[in-house]
Write a protein that holds these residues in place. Structure first.
Motif, mmCIF file in Angstrom:
data_model
loop_
_atom_site.group_PDB
_atom_site.id
_atom_site.type_symbol
_atom_site.label_atom_id
_atom_site.label_comp_id
_atom_site.label_asym_id
_atom_site.label_seq_id
_atom_site.Cartn_x
_atom_site.Cartn_y
_atom_site.Cartn_z
ATOM 1 N N ILE A 85 0.866 -1.180 0.000
ATOM 2 C CA ILE A 85 0.000 0.000 0.000
ATOM 3 C C ILE A 85 0.902 1.229 0.000
ATOM 4 C CG2 ILE A 85 -1.740 1.292 1.286
ATOM 5 C CD1 ILE A 85 -2.683 -1.416 2.425
ATOM 6 N N THR A 86 0.783 2.011 -1.045
ATOM 7 C CA THR A 86 1.601 3.208 -1.169
ATOM 8 C C THR A 86 0.978 4.358 -0.389
ATOM 9 O OG1 THR A 86 0.439 3.939 -3.139
ATOM 10 C CG2 THR A 86 2.371 2.515 -3.470
ATOM 11 N N ASP A 87 1.724 5.443 -0.319
ATOM 12 C CA ASP A 87 1.224 6.627 0.364
ATOM 13 C C ASP A 87 -0.035 7.145 -0.323
ATOM 14 O OD1 ASP A 87 1.446 8.723 2.332
ATOM 15 O OD2 ASP A 87 2.071 10.033 0.691
ATOM 16 N N GLU A 88 -0.055 7.104 -1.628
ATOM 17 C CA GLU A 88 -1.221 7.567 -2.394
ATOM 18 C C GLU A 88 -2.453 6.706 -2.081
ATOM 19 O OE1 GLU A 88 -3.379 9.996 -4.747
ATOM 20 O OE2 GLU A 88 -1.273 10.270 -4.272
ATOM 21 N N LYS A 89 -2.283 5.398 -2.062
ATOM 22 C CA LYS A 89 -3.397 4.501 -1.730
ATOM 23 C C LYS A 89 -3.878 4.747 -0.308
ATOM 24 C CE LYS A 89 -1.996 0.597 -4.622
ATOM 25 N NZ LYS A 89 -1.525 -0.804 -4.575
ATOM 26 N N LEU A 90 -2.941 4.937 0.604
ATOM 27 C CA LEU A 90 -3.300 5.184 2.000
ATOM 28 C C LEU A 90 -4.098 6.471 2.123
ATOM 29 C CD1 LEU A 90 -3.159 4.393 4.974
ATOM 30 C CD2 LEU A 90 -0.972 5.599 5.113
ATOM 31 N N ARG A 91 -3.698 7.501 1.405
ATOM 32 C CA ARG A 91 -4.449 8.766 1.453
ATOM 33 C C ARG A 91 -5.866 8.562 0.945
ATOM 34 N NH1 ARG A 91 -0.238 12.672 -1.238
ATOM 35 N NH2 ARG A 91 -1.938 12.715 -2.735
ATOM 36 N N LYS A 92 -6.034 7.791 -0.124
ATOM 37 C CA LYS A 92 -7.378 7.513 -0.641
ATOM 38 C C LYS A 92 -8.217 6.747 0.382
ATOM 39 C CE LYS A 92 -6.110 7.540 -5.520
ATOM 40 N NZ LYS A 92 -5.975 6.733 -6.737
ATOM 41 N N ILE A 93 -7.605 5.770 1.025
ATOM 42 C CA ILE A 93 -8.311 4.991 2.046
ATOM 43 C C ILE A 93 -8.730 5.898 3.194
ATOM 44 C CG2 ILE A 93 -8.026 3.181 3.794
ATOM 45 C CD1 ILE A 93 -6.176 1.741 1.755
ATOM 46 N N LEU A 94 -7.817 6.750 3.639
ATOM 47 C CA LEU A 94 -8.133 7.666 4.732
ATOM 48 C C LEU A 94 -9.265 8.619 4.356
ATOM 49 C CD1 LEU A 94 -4.539 8.524 6.000
ATOM 50 C CD2 LEU A 94 -6.264 7.151 7.168
ATOM 51 N N LYS A 95 -9.253 9.080 3.112
ATOM 52 C CA LYS A 95 -10.324 9.975 2.671
ATOM 53 C C LYS A 95 -11.668 9.261 2.673
ATOM 54 C CE LYS A 95 -7.644 13.192 -0.090
ATOM 55 N NZ LYS A 95 -7.351 13.721 -1.425
ATOM 56 N N LYS A 96 -11.692 8.015 2.218
ATOM 57 C CA LYS A 96 -12.939 7.244 2.216
ATOM 58 C C LYS A 96 -13.461 7.038 3.636
ATOM 59 C CE LYS A 96 -12.275 4.630 -2.024
ATOM 60 N NZ LYS A 96 -12.058 3.291 -2.596
ATOM 61 N N LEU A 97 -12.558 6.728 4.546
ATOM 62 C CA LEU A 97 -12.966 6.489 5.929
ATOM 63 C C LEU A 97 -13.393 7.773 6.628
ATOM 64 C CD1 LEU A 97 -10.232 3.947 6.990
ATOM 65 C CD2 LEU A 97 -12.629 3.475 6.508
ATOM 66 N N GLN A 98 -12.926 8.896 6.170
ATOM 67 C CA GLN A 98 -13.235 10.166 6.796
ATOM 68 C C GLN A 98 -14.448 10.860 6.171
ATOM 69 O OE1 GLN A 98 -11.791 10.023 9.768
ATOM 70 N NE2 GLN A 98 -11.441 12.195 9.580
ATOM 71 N N GLN A 99 -15.060 10.306 5.141
ATOM 72 C CA GLN A 99 -16.176 10.965 4.467
ATOM 73 C C GLN A 99 -17.323 11.259 5.428
ATOM 74 O OE1 GLN A 99 -17.183 8.492 1.187
ATOM 75 N NE2 GLN A 99 -15.690 9.422 -0.181
ATOM 76 N N ASP A 100 -17.605 10.347 6.321
ATOM 77 C CA ASP A 100 -18.706 10.533 7.257
ATOM 78 C C ASP A 100 -18.317 11.412 8.439
ATOM 79 O OD1 ASP A 100 -20.209 8.909 5.665
ATOM 80 O OD2 ASP A 100 -19.825 7.110 6.855
ATOM 81 N N LYS A 101 -17.037 11.584 8.650
ATOM 82 C CA LYS A 101 -16.561 12.346 9.790
ATOM 83 C C LYS A 101 -16.038 13.697 9.320
ATOM 84 C CE LYS A 101 -15.297 8.250 12.363
ATOM 85 N NZ LYS A 101 -14.257 7.578 13.095
ATOM 86 N N LYS A 102 -15.517 14.432 10.255
ATOM 87 C CA LYS A 102 -14.918 15.730 9.963
ATOM 88 C C LYS A 102 -13.776 15.554 8.965
ATOM 89 C CE LYS A 102 -12.503 19.468 12.285
ATOM 90 N NZ LYS A 102 -11.917 19.905 13.545
ATOM 91 N N SER A 103 -13.682 16.434 8.029
ATOM 92 C CA SER A 103 -12.677 16.335 6.978
ATOM 93 C C SER A 103 -11.276 16.602 7.519
ATOM 94 C CB SER A 103 -13.001 17.335 5.864
ATOM 95 O OG SER A 103 -12.008 17.287 4.889
ATOM 96 N N ILE A 104 -10.329 15.754 7.086
ATOM 97 C CA ILE A 104 -8.919 15.929 7.435
ATOM 98 C C ILE A 104 -8.154 16.093 6.137
ATOM 99 C CG2 ILE A 104 -6.850 14.823 8.341
ATOM 100 C CD1 ILE A 104 -8.532 13.368 10.335
ATOM 101 N N ASN A 105 -7.435 17.179 6.032
ATOM 102 C CA ASN A 105 -6.586 17.399 4.870
ATOM 103 C C ASN A 105 -5.175 16.995 5.245
ATOM 104 O OD1 ASN A 105 -8.673 18.414 3.322
ATOM 105 N ND2 ASN A 105 -8.369 20.486 4.092
ATOM 106 N N ILE A 106 -4.647 16.046 4.494
ATOM 107 C CA ILE A 106 -3.305 15.551 4.758
ATOM 108 C C ILE A 106 -2.420 16.016 3.606
ATOM 109 C CG2 ILE A 106 -1.868 13.528 5.110
ATOM 110 C CD1 ILE A 106 -4.415 12.100 6.071
ATOM 111 N N LYS A 107 -1.422 16.814 3.946
ATOM 112 C CA LYS A 107 -0.503 17.312 2.932
ATOM 113 C C LYS A 107 0.894 16.835 3.256
ATOM 114 C CE LYS A 107 -3.216 21.358 1.849
ATOM 115 N NZ LYS A 107 -3.249 22.815 1.719
ATOM 116 N N ARG A 108 1.601 16.442 2.239
ATOM 117 C CA ARG A 108 2.958 15.951 2.396
ATOM 118 C C ARG A 108 3.883 16.887 1.648
ATOM 119 N NH1 ARG A 108 5.659 12.462 4.462
ATOM 120 N NH2 ARG A 108 5.659 10.289 4.448
ATOM 121 N N LYS A 109 4.965 17.258 2.289
ATOM 122 C CA LYS A 109 5.935 18.139 1.647
ATOM 123 C C LYS A 109 7.018 17.350 0.995
ATOM 124 C CE LYS A 109 5.170 22.040 4.647
ATOM 125 N NZ LYS A 109 5.763 23.008 5.529
#
Length: 109
Positions: A85-109
């Protein structure tokens, strides 16, 4: 007689305390073993960037991250996702799990 009974009671309580401490020690060892197994599985299924993101998230939301880790292990074991599972896949998974909850924006530098 009272002194003898008191000594017996003390000895029994001491034995109970010792056995209770041993049981607690065994439980702690089991918890540590399970945690080590979980970490090893996560090392196998996540890339280093994804593990880094997850550890950063753990600092902010430890309970949420614990649930995410368990869900990732279940997803990987069931074969519903390509590994690792890459970082990109993990971000997508986290976004799906967070849809019902408060939005979390995850930014990577």
């Amino acid at each position: 007689m009272d002194d003898e009974n008191l000594e017996k009671i003390k000895e029994e309580k001491l034995k109970k305390l010792k056995s209770q401490m041993e049981q607690e020690g065994d439980e702690e060892k089991r918890r540590e073993q399970l945690e080590q197994q979980k970490k090893q599985l996560l090392r196998q299924i996540l890339t280093s960037d994804a593990r880094s993101r997850l550890s950063n998230l753990r600092m902010a939301k430890p309970d949420f991250t614990e649930n995410i880790e368990l869900q990732l292990i279940q997803i990987a074991r069931s074969g519903r996702i390509d590994l690792p599972i890459t970082d990109e896949k993990l971000r997508k998974i986290l976004k799906k799990l967070q849809q019902d909850k408060k939005s979390i924006n995850i930014k990577r530098k």
